[in-house]
Design a protein around this motif. Structure first.
Motif, PDB file in Angstrom:
ATOM      1  N   GLU A  10       0.840  -1.195   0.000  1.00  0.00           N
ATOM      2  CA  GLU A  10       0.000   0.000   0.000  1.00  0.00           C
ATOM      3  C   GLU A  10       0.878   1.247   0.000  1.00  0.00           C
ATOM      4  O   GLU A  10       1.783   1.378   0.829  1.00  0.00           O
ATOM      5  N   VAL A  11       0.597   2.145  -0.930  1.00  0.00           N
ATOM      6  CA  VAL A  11       1.387   3.361  -1.119  1.00  0.00           C
ATOM      7  C   VAL A  11       0.513   4.580  -0.839  1.00  0.00           C
ATOM      8  O   VAL A  11      -0.655   4.623  -1.236  1.00  0.00           O
ATOM      9  N   ILE A  12       1.094   5.541  -0.172  1.00  0.00           N
ATOM     10  CA  ILE A  12       0.435   6.834   0.035  1.00  0.00           C
ATOM     11  C   ILE A  12       1.186   7.866  -0.800  1.00  0.00           C
ATOM     12  O   ILE A  12       2.419   7.923  -0.756  1.00  0.00           O
ATOM     13  N   ILE A  13       0.445   8.666  -1.562  1.00  0.00           N
ATOM     14  CA  ILE A  13       1.046   9.781  -2.300  1.00  0.00           C
ATOM     15  C   ILE A  13       0.609  11.062  -1.609  1.00  0.00           C
ATOM     16  O   ILE A  13      -0.576  11.285  -1.372  1.00  0.00           O
ATOM     17  N   LYS A  14       1.602  11.899  -1.287  1.00  0.00           N
ATOM     18  CA  LYS A  14       1.304  13.170  -0.627  1.00  0.00           C
ATOM     19  C   LYS A  14       2.234  14.247  -1.165  1.00  0.00           C
ATOM     20  O   LYS A  14       3.288  13.964  -1.732  1.00  0.00           O
ATOM     21  N   GLU A  15       1.821  15.483  -0.963  1.00  0.00           N
ATOM     22  CA  GLU A  15       2.679  16.603  -1.356  1.00  0.00           C
ATOM     23  C   GLU A  15       3.795  16.776  -0.328  1.00  0.00           C
ATOM     24  O   GLU A  15       3.573  16.670   0.878  1.00  0.00           O
ATOM     25  N   ALA A  16       4.999  17.025  -0.823  1.00  0.00           N
ATOM     26  CA  ALA A  16       6.153  17.212   0.054  1.00  0.00           C
ATOM     27  C   ALA A  16       6.016  18.507   0.854  1.00  0.00           C
ATOM     28  O   ALA A  16       5.501  19.510   0.353  1.00  0.00           O
ATOM     29  N   THR A  17       6.497  18.470   2.089  1.00  0.00           N
ATOM     30  CA  THR A  17       6.558  19.663   2.925  1.00  0.00           C
ATOM     31  C   THR A  17       7.999  19.834   3.406  1.00  0.00           C
ATOM     32  O   THR A  17       8.827  18.931   3.257  1.00  0.00           O
ATOM     33  N   LYS A  18       8.268  20.970   4.028  1.00  0.00           N
ATOM     34  CA  LYS A  18       9.632  21.218   4.492  1.00  0.00           C
ATOM     35  C   LYS A  18      10.082  20.190   5.533  1.00  0.00           C
ATOM     36  O   LYS A  18      11.264  19.931   5.670  1.00  0.00           O
ATOM     37  N   GLU A  19       9.127  19.580   6.226  1.00  0.00           N
ATOM     38  CA  GLU A  19       9.468  18.539   7.199  1.00  0.00           C
ATOM     39  C   GLU A  19      10.062  17.292   6.528  1.00  0.00           C
ATOM     40  O   GLU A  19      10.700  16.468   7.182  1.00  0.00           O
ATOM     41  N   ASP A  20       9.852  17.131   5.231  1.00  0.00           N
ATOM     42  CA  ASP A  20      10.356  15.976   4.486  1.00  0.00           C
ATOM     43  C   ASP A  20      11.770  16.192   3.952  1.00  0.00           C
ATOM     44  O   ASP A  20      12.345  15.273   3.358  1.00  0.00           O
ATOM     45  N   ASN A  64       1.996  26.765  -9.950  1.00  0.00           N
ATOM     46  CA  ASN A  64       2.352  25.932 -11.098  1.00  0.00           C
ATOM     47  C   ASN A  64       3.505  24.967 -10.821  1.00  0.00           C
ATOM     48  O   ASN A  64       4.139  24.476 -11.749  1.00  0.00           O
ATOM     49  N   SER A  65       3.783  24.678  -9.557  1.00  0.00           N
ATOM     50  CA  SER A  65       4.825  23.717  -9.188  1.00  0.00           C
ATOM     51  C   SER A  65       4.321  22.823  -8.068  1.00  0.00           C
ATOM     52  O   SER A  65       3.564  23.263  -7.199  1.00  0.00           O
ATOM     53  N   VAL A  66       4.771  21.557  -8.089  1.00  0.00           N
ATOM     54  CA  VAL A  66       4.370  20.607  -7.056  1.00  0.00           C
ATOM     55  C   VAL A  66       5.440  19.522  -6.934  1.00  0.00           C
ATOM     56  O   VAL A  66       6.109  19.177  -7.904  1.00  0.00           O
ATOM     57  N   ILE A  67       5.604  18.998  -5.723  1.00  0.00           N
ATOM     58  CA  ILE A  67       6.497  17.866  -5.483  1.00  0.00           C
ATOM     59  C   ILE A  67       5.686  16.824  -4.723  1.00  0.00           C
ATOM     60  O   ILE A  67       5.157  17.104  -3.646  1.00  0.00           O
ATOM     61  N   ILE A  82       6.751  18.585 -10.677  1.00  0.00           N
ATOM     62  CA  ILE A  82       6.671  19.528 -11.792  1.00  0.00           C
ATOM     63  C   ILE A  82       7.140  20.856 -11.229  1.00  0.00           C
ATOM     64  O   ILE A  82       6.556  21.377 -10.279  1.00  0.00           O
ATOM     65  N   ASN A  83       8.222  21.352 -11.789  1.00  0.00           N
ATOM     66  CA  ASN A  83       8.750  22.656 -11.396  1.00  0.00           C
ATOM     67  C   ASN A  83       8.604  23.610 -12.558  1.00  0.00           C
ATOM     68  O   ASN A  83       8.894  23.260 -13.700  1.00  0.00           O
ATOM     69  N   SER A  84       8.152  24.815 -12.249  1.00  0.00           N
ATOM     70  CA  SER A  84       7.867  25.798 -13.289  1.00  0.00           C
ATOM     71  C   SER A  84       8.483  27.141 -12.949  1.00  0.00           C
ATOM     72  O   SER A  84       8.570  27.515 -11.784  1.00  0.00           O
ATOM     73  N   SER A  85       8.856  27.854 -13.970  1.00  0.00           N
ATOM     74  CA  SER A  85       9.345  29.213 -13.813  1.00  0.00           C
ATOM     75  C   SER A  85       8.182  30.114 -13.409  1.00  0.00           C
ATOM     76  O   SER A  85       7.018  29.832 -13.705  1.00  0.00           O
TER      77      SER A  85
END
Length: 176
Positions: A10-20, A64-67, A82-85
């Motif tokens: 079982e996998v969890i997908i979450k957005e990265a935070t500074k704690e990571d 427009n960016s997400v990890i 996805i990293n965007s200018s």
């Protein structure tokens, strides 16, 4: 979001935070030694934790960016982004990157992470093109990218040097 890999994990997908931040740096430094298809090798992801925390926080604030992190039992097994200018003329283009721990390749994780990123990009209100680069001989990755709609846009010759051997880089894009 939660789902199961082909092997049942079982996998969890979450957005990265500074704690990571520290766990992400550690992950990159390990997977860098698992494959030559990345732009860095083992222990070459040299980032100070505090600076990386700032990067993660600023990325979270960009429309427009997400990890994204894929996690099993509190352990990172994949990072996709996805990293965007923020420049007006090019902010509609996001650059995709994905890294998967070697032991979890071939389990459907790459496809799932890519689908999540594409869905996110389609709905963020800014992004209308996703670009990526991969080594031109990375056939498994190229096959997945093409199945998801990416098209080859060009090739950069002798872009990477590993152990005295030059490799070409393939540029691919997906119009949303």
């Amino acid at each position: 979001m939660e789902f199961r890999l082909i092997d049942g994990n079982e996998v969890i997908i979450k957005e990265a935070t500074k704690e990571d931040a520290q766990h992400m740096i550690d992950f990159y430094n390990v997977v860098g030694g698992e494959t030559d298809f990345l732009s860095f090798g083992k222990d070459e992801f040299n980032h100070e934790v505090e600076a990386y925390k700032e990067f993660l926080e600023s990325t979270r604030l960009e429309q427009n960016s997400v990890i994204l992190l894929a996690i099993i039992d509190d352990k990172i097994i994949s990072i996709a982004s996805i990293n965007s200018s923020q420049k007006i003329r090019i902010k509609h283009v996001g650059t995709l990157g994905i890294v998967i721990s070697e032991q979890f390749t071939g389990q459907g994780l790459g496809r799932r992470m890519m689908e999540q990123l594409i869905q996110w990009a389609t709905s963020n209100g800014v992004t209308n093109k996703i670009s990526l680069v991969t080594r031109a001989d990375n056939s498994a990755a190229i096959e997945l990218y093409e199945k998801l709609g990416f098209e080859k846009e060009g090739q950069i010759l002798k872009d990477t040097l590993i152990d005295g051997v030059y490799y070409n880089t393939l540029v691919m894009g997906l119009l949303l």
